[in-house]
Design an enzyme around this catalytic site. Structure first.
Site, PDB file in Angstrom:
ATOM      1  N   ALA A 141      28.978  63.662  42.364  1.00  0.00           N
ATOM      2  CA  ALA A 141      28.639  64.824  43.188  1.00  0.00           C
ATOM      3  C   ALA A 141      29.417  64.879  44.497  1.00  0.00           C
ATOM      4  O   ALA A 141      29.434  65.897  45.175  1.00  0.00           O
ATOM      5  CB  ALA A 141      27.135  64.826  43.487  1.00  0.00           C
ATOM      6  N   ARG A 198      39.108  63.687  51.380  1.00  0.00           N
ATOM      7  CA  ARG A 198      40.458  63.178  51.636  1.00  0.00           C
ATOM      8  C   ARG A 198      41.480  63.552  50.562  1.00  0.00           C
ATOM      9  O   ARG A 198      42.675  63.333  50.722  1.00  0.00           O
ATOM     10  CB  ARG A 198      40.401  61.654  51.816  1.00  0.00           C
ATOM     11  N   TYR A 245      30.520  55.339  38.439  1.00  0.00           N
ATOM     12  CA  TYR A 245      31.040  56.323  39.389  1.00  0.00           C
ATOM     13  C   TYR A 245      32.095  57.199  38.703  1.00  0.00           C
ATOM     14  O   TYR A 245      32.990  56.679  38.043  1.00  0.00           O
ATOM     15  CB  TYR A 245      31.731  55.608  40.567  1.00  0.00           C
ATOM     16  N   ASP A 265      34.527  58.640  39.962  1.00  0.00           N
ATOM     17  CA  ASP A 265      35.866  58.510  40.549  1.00  0.00           C
ATOM     18  C   ASP A 265      36.396  57.083  40.426  1.00  0.00           C
ATOM     19  O   ASP A 265      37.316  56.697  41.133  1.00  0.00           O
ATOM     20  CB  ASP A 265      35.865  58.969  42.017  1.00  0.00           C
ATOM     21  N   ASN A 298      30.796  45.107  46.807  1.00  0.00           N
ATOM     22  CA  ASN A 298      30.023  45.815  45.790  1.00  0.00           C
ATOM     23  C   ASN A 298      30.907  46.871  45.149  1.00  0.00           C
ATOM     24  O   ASN A 298      31.486  47.713  45.836  1.00  0.00           O
ATOM     25  CB  ASN A 298      28.816  46.485  46.476  1.00  0.00           C
ATOM     26  N   ASN A 349      72.187  75.371   5.544  1.00  0.00           N
ATOM     27  CA  ASN A 349      72.879  75.158   6.814  1.00  0.00           C
ATOM     28  C   ASN A 349      72.797  76.422   7.674  1.00  0.00           C
ATOM     29  O   ASN A 349      73.176  77.509   7.237  1.00  0.00           O
ATOM     30  CB  ASN A 349      74.350  74.816   6.534  1.00  0.00           C
ATOM     31  N   ALA A 394      75.805  78.091  14.040  1.00  0.00           N
ATOM     32  CA  ALA A 394      75.545  78.158  15.480  1.00  0.00           C
ATOM     33  C   ALA A 394      75.183  79.582  15.895  1.00  0.00           C
ATOM     34  O   ALA A 394      75.737  80.554  15.393  1.00  0.00           O
ATOM     35  CB  ALA A 394      76.778  77.705  16.240  1.00  0.00           C
ATOM     36  N   TYR A 396      59.986  89.040  15.588  1.00  0.00           N
ATOM     37  CA  TYR A 396      58.973  89.804  16.324  1.00  0.00           C
ATOM     38  C   TYR A 396      59.477  91.223  16.534  1.00  0.00           C
ATOM     39  O   TYR A 396      60.557  91.441  17.074  1.00  0.00           O
ATOM     40  CB  TYR A 396      58.748  89.104  17.664  1.00  0.00           C
ATOM     41  N   SER A 403      77.705  81.736  11.407  1.00  0.00           N
ATOM     42  CA  SER A 403      77.395  81.661  12.828  1.00  0.00           C
ATOM     43  C   SER A 403      77.016  83.021  13.382  1.00  0.00           C
ATOM     44  O   SER A 403      77.524  84.049  12.937  1.00  0.00           O
ATOM     45  CB  SER A 403      78.611  81.143  13.598  1.00  0.00           C
TER      46      SER A 403
HETATM   47  C1  UD1 Z   1      29.481  52.955  47.729  1.00  0.00           C
HETATM   48  C2  UD1 Z   1      28.498  51.798  47.889  1.00  0.00           C
HETATM   49  C3  UD1 Z   1      29.241  50.567  48.415  1.00  0.00           C
HETATM   50  C4  UD1 Z   1      30.373  50.219  47.510  1.00  0.00           C
HETATM   51  C5  UD1 Z   1      31.301  51.426  47.327  1.00  0.00           C
HETATM   52  C6  UD1 Z   1      32.332  51.108  46.292  1.00  0.00           C
HETATM   53  C7  UD1 Z   1      26.349  52.790  48.451  1.00  0.00           C
HETATM   54  C8  UD1 Z   1      25.379  53.084  49.538  1.00  0.00           C
HETATM   55  N1  UD1 Z   1      27.465  52.189  48.809  1.00  0.00           N
HETATM   56  O1  UD1 Z   1      29.936  53.273  49.035  1.00  0.00           O
HETATM   57  O2  UD1 Z   1      28.341  49.461  48.534  1.00  0.00           O
HETATM   58  O3  UD1 Z   1      31.093  49.120  48.030  1.00  0.00           O
HETATM   59  O4  UD1 Z   1      30.561  52.558  46.887  1.00  0.00           O
HETATM   60  O5  UD1 Z   1      33.262  52.155  46.255  1.00  0.00           O
HETATM   61  O6  UD1 Z   1      26.068  53.058  47.312  1.00  0.00           O
HETATM   62  N2  UD1 Z   1      27.866  60.213  45.273  1.00  0.00           N
HETATM   63  C9  UD1 Z   1      27.043  61.229  44.809  1.00  0.00           C
HETATM   64  N3  UD1 Z   1      26.093  61.744  45.625  1.00  0.00           N
HETATM   65  C10 UD1 Z   1      25.907  61.314  46.908  1.00  0.00           C
HETATM   66  C11 UD1 Z   1      26.754  60.286  47.366  1.00  0.00           C
HETATM   67  C12 UD1 Z   1      27.716  59.760  46.547  1.00  0.00           C
HETATM   68  O7  UD1 Z   1      27.155  61.639  43.659  1.00  0.00           O
HETATM   69  O8  UD1 Z   1      25.016  61.831  47.568  1.00  0.00           O
HETATM   70  C13 UD1 Z   1      28.882  59.659  44.379  1.00  0.00           C
HETATM   71  C14 UD1 Z   1      30.296  59.934  44.865  1.00  0.00           C
HETATM   72  O9  UD1 Z   1      30.796  61.114  44.286  1.00  0.00           O
HETATM   73  C15 UD1 Z   1      31.046  58.711  44.369  1.00  0.00           C
HETATM   74  C16 UD1 Z   1      29.999  57.606  44.374  1.00  0.00           C
HETATM   75  O10 UD1 Z   1      28.746  58.261  44.383  1.00  0.00           O
HETATM   76  O11 UD1 Z   1      31.498  58.857  43.046  1.00  0.00           O
HETATM   77  C17 UD1 Z   1      30.128  56.701  45.572  1.00  0.00           C
HETATM   78  O12 UD1 Z   1      29.991  57.433  46.737  1.00  0.00           O
HETATM   79  P1  UD1 Z   1      30.792  57.100  48.050  1.00  0.00           P
HETATM   80  O13 UD1 Z   1      30.385  58.013  49.112  1.00  0.00           O
HETATM   81  O14 UD1 Z   1      32.222  56.968  47.732  1.00  0.00           O
HETATM   82  O15 UD1 Z   1      30.181  55.643  48.367  1.00  0.00           O
HETATM   83  P2  UD1 Z   1      30.720  54.652  49.414  1.00  0.00           P
HETATM   84  O16 UD1 Z   1      30.234  55.036  50.748  1.00  0.00           O
HETATM   85  O17 UD1 Z   1      32.152  54.427  49.223  1.00  0.00           O
HETATM   86 CA    CA Z   2      33.869  55.361  47.819  1.00  0.00          CA
END
Ligand code: UD1
Ligand code: CA
Length: 454
Positions: free
Chosen positions: A10, A15, A99, A101, A166, A374, A377, A384, A402
């Site tokens: 979400a 960035r 995740y 991403d 993490n 054949n 060229a 069409y 050709s």
């Molecule tokens: C999160 C972790 C962190 C970890 C890091 C790894 C938490 C609080 N922190 O931090 O410990 O080291 O990932 O990359 O979990 N997302 C939603 N809804 C929200 C917030 C986030 O769907 O309300 C999704 C984002 O799209 C993304 C993922 O959750 O895919 C992580 O969110 P992001 O904001 O990147 O977390 P970080 O702060 O990096």
């Molecule tokens: Ca992140």
């Protein structure tokens, strides 16, 4: 044990500086979220819940499938809040959180993680980082048991020195999750509901946290900007190249090869530099692909040779056939055994029979061309008429002079010939010559014009 998978997707991805939602940015031609979904599928879960928010409609439109449920998180209040949106739809004994991403996560790593989960234990995927800035840190007690995760922004100097980060990916017993999520608070540096706070709650409830380490940092890297996206792309491509080489393919330079889909390969295949394979590509034994070729959804039979700068899409190249340099094979192009297509030849929905040749500068569309025929060229099929497409059918051993224009619909019998420069508008019987061009006239003693005097 049954399994539900929740994929967090979400977030906005500010960035990226993009109109496209972050999780739709492609790695190897496929949205990052698509990679995560495909990996999730390999774990055979009872459900896959995708939490979407930013660009929700675009994400849903792009990736909707029968085996996916989408849950909208209206406001991005944190990872814990995101999982809580999906929680009412979960019923399995285990819940795996991924995740959207983090596209390069491998099924084998997730299997190892899932093996840790039971009613008394949860599985947490961690990674040793050279620079853990930004990551949540894993806090362990004197016995090495995980006690909690502290987010970078909430961490003390001493905690920031911890290099075990993490990944965000974890697997928990399903029956505990609702209770933990319900107890999350947002009193922290970011004012968010942190999923990571679940760890300390689990420990307080007497559960053990088992950790699994990711193979390397890239496997768990999330793309927050286009620089990281490019790093993921290169890593993915390195992996793909090594896999193909292990299967018997020579890549002249593995750093200049791109796979954007799936390739099945035979042995002793040679691929020169800057080749892109897209979609589903089947390459049999002893095929050679020259530099700068793009090959999409095509089949290359044993011993086929694709010369430099050729572009193939939806094509079949027969055993020992060759095409290029600068050949364009469009959908429905089929080259029979040992057929030959040379430079600047375009085929669309056209079948070249065994040993047939089109050496130079031709357009062959909606055509069936017999064995050994054949094509001279500059020949084109006029397939069409501005409204409809028509077919050109040639028998075996036809010889097209050709620069012939073949106005379809048209049948040219076996062994027939057309004179160079002909516009052929009527069927040609077998073994006959068709000439359709202005008759040459020589004017003797003709004087060239001379320039007028001023
Ligand atoms: C999160 C972790 C962190 C970890 C890091 C790894 C938490 C609080 N922190 O931090 O410990 O080291 O990932 O990359 O979990 N997302 C939603 N809804 C929200 C917030 C986030 O769907 O309300 C999704 C984002 O799209 C993304 C993922 O959750 O895919 C992580 O969110 P992001 O904001 O990147 O977390 P970080 O702060 O990096
Ligand atoms: Ca992140």
């Amino acid at each position: 044990m049954s399994l539900d998978i929740v994929i967090l997707a979400a977030g906005q991805g500010t960035r990226m500086r993009s109109a496209l939602p972050k999780v739709l940015h492609p790695v190897a031609g496929k949205p990052m979220l698509g990679h995560v979904i495909d990996t999730a599928r390999q774990l055979a879960p009872q459900s896959i819940q995708v939490v979407i928010g930013h660009g929700a409609e675009k994400v849903r439109e792009r990736l909707a499938a029968d085996d996916l449920s989408f849950v909208v998180q209206e406001q991005q209040l944190g990872t814990g809040h995101a999982v809580a949106q999906a929680q009412p739809h979960l019923s399995a004994e285990r819940v795996l959180i991924l995740y959207g991403d983090v596209p390069l996560i491998e099924p084998a790593t997730l299997q190892r993680l899932l093996e840790q989960v039971n009613a008394r234990q949860l599985g947490l995927l961690t990674v040793e980082l050279a620079d853990p800035t930004g990551y949540g840190r894993i806090l362990r007690d004197g016995h090495g048991e995980v006690q909690a995760i502290v987010e970078h922004k909430d961490a003390s100097e001493a905690q920031r020195a911890i290099r075990e980060g993490n990944t965000g990916i974890l697997a928990v017993p399903g029956h505990c999750l609702g209770d933990w999520l319900g107890r999350l608070s947002n009193s922290n540096a970011q004012g968010e509901y942190y999923l990571t706070d679940v760890i300390a709650m689990a420990v307080a409830d007497g559960l053990r946290i088992a950790t699994v380490q990711a193979a390397d940092e890239m496997e768990v890297l999330g793309a927050n900007d286009r620089i990281q996206l490019a790093q993921l792309e290169r890593h993915y491509q390195g992996r793909a190249a090594r896999r193909l080489m292990a299967q018997g393919v020579t890549l002249i330079d593995p750093a200049r090869f791109d796979l954007r889909g799936e390739a099945s390969v035979g042995r002793d295949v040679l691929i020169d530099v800057n080749v892109i394979l897209e979609g589903k590509v089947i390459i049999e034994d002893n095929v050679q692909i020259g530099p700068n070729c793009v090959i999409k959804d095509s089949v290359l039979r044993a011993g086929a040779i694709i010369k430099a700068n050729s572009h193939l899409e939806g094509a079949q190249v027969g055993e020992g056939a060759d095409c290029g340099p600068f050949a364009r094979l469009r959908p429905g192009a089929v080259l029979g055994k040992k057929a030959h297509v040379g430079n600047f030849v375009e085929l669309k929905n056209a079948v070249l029979g065994e040993g047939a040749k089109a050496g130079h500068l031709s357009y062959l569309g909606d055509a069936e061309i017999g064995a050994r025929t054949n094509i001279g060229a500059g020949t084109i099929t006029c397939n069409y008429d501005g409204a409809n497409k028509h077919r050109t059918v040639m028998g075996e051993d036809v010889f097209i002079g050709s620069n012939s224009s073949l106005v379809a619909p048209l049948n040219l019998g076996a062994g027939s010939t057309t004179g160079a420069g002909s516009t052929i508008t009527q069927d040609v019987p077998a073994d006959s010559l068709a000439v359709g061009r202005g008759k040459q006239r020589n004017i003797e003693g003709w004087k060239r014009p001379v320039k007028n005097k001023p």
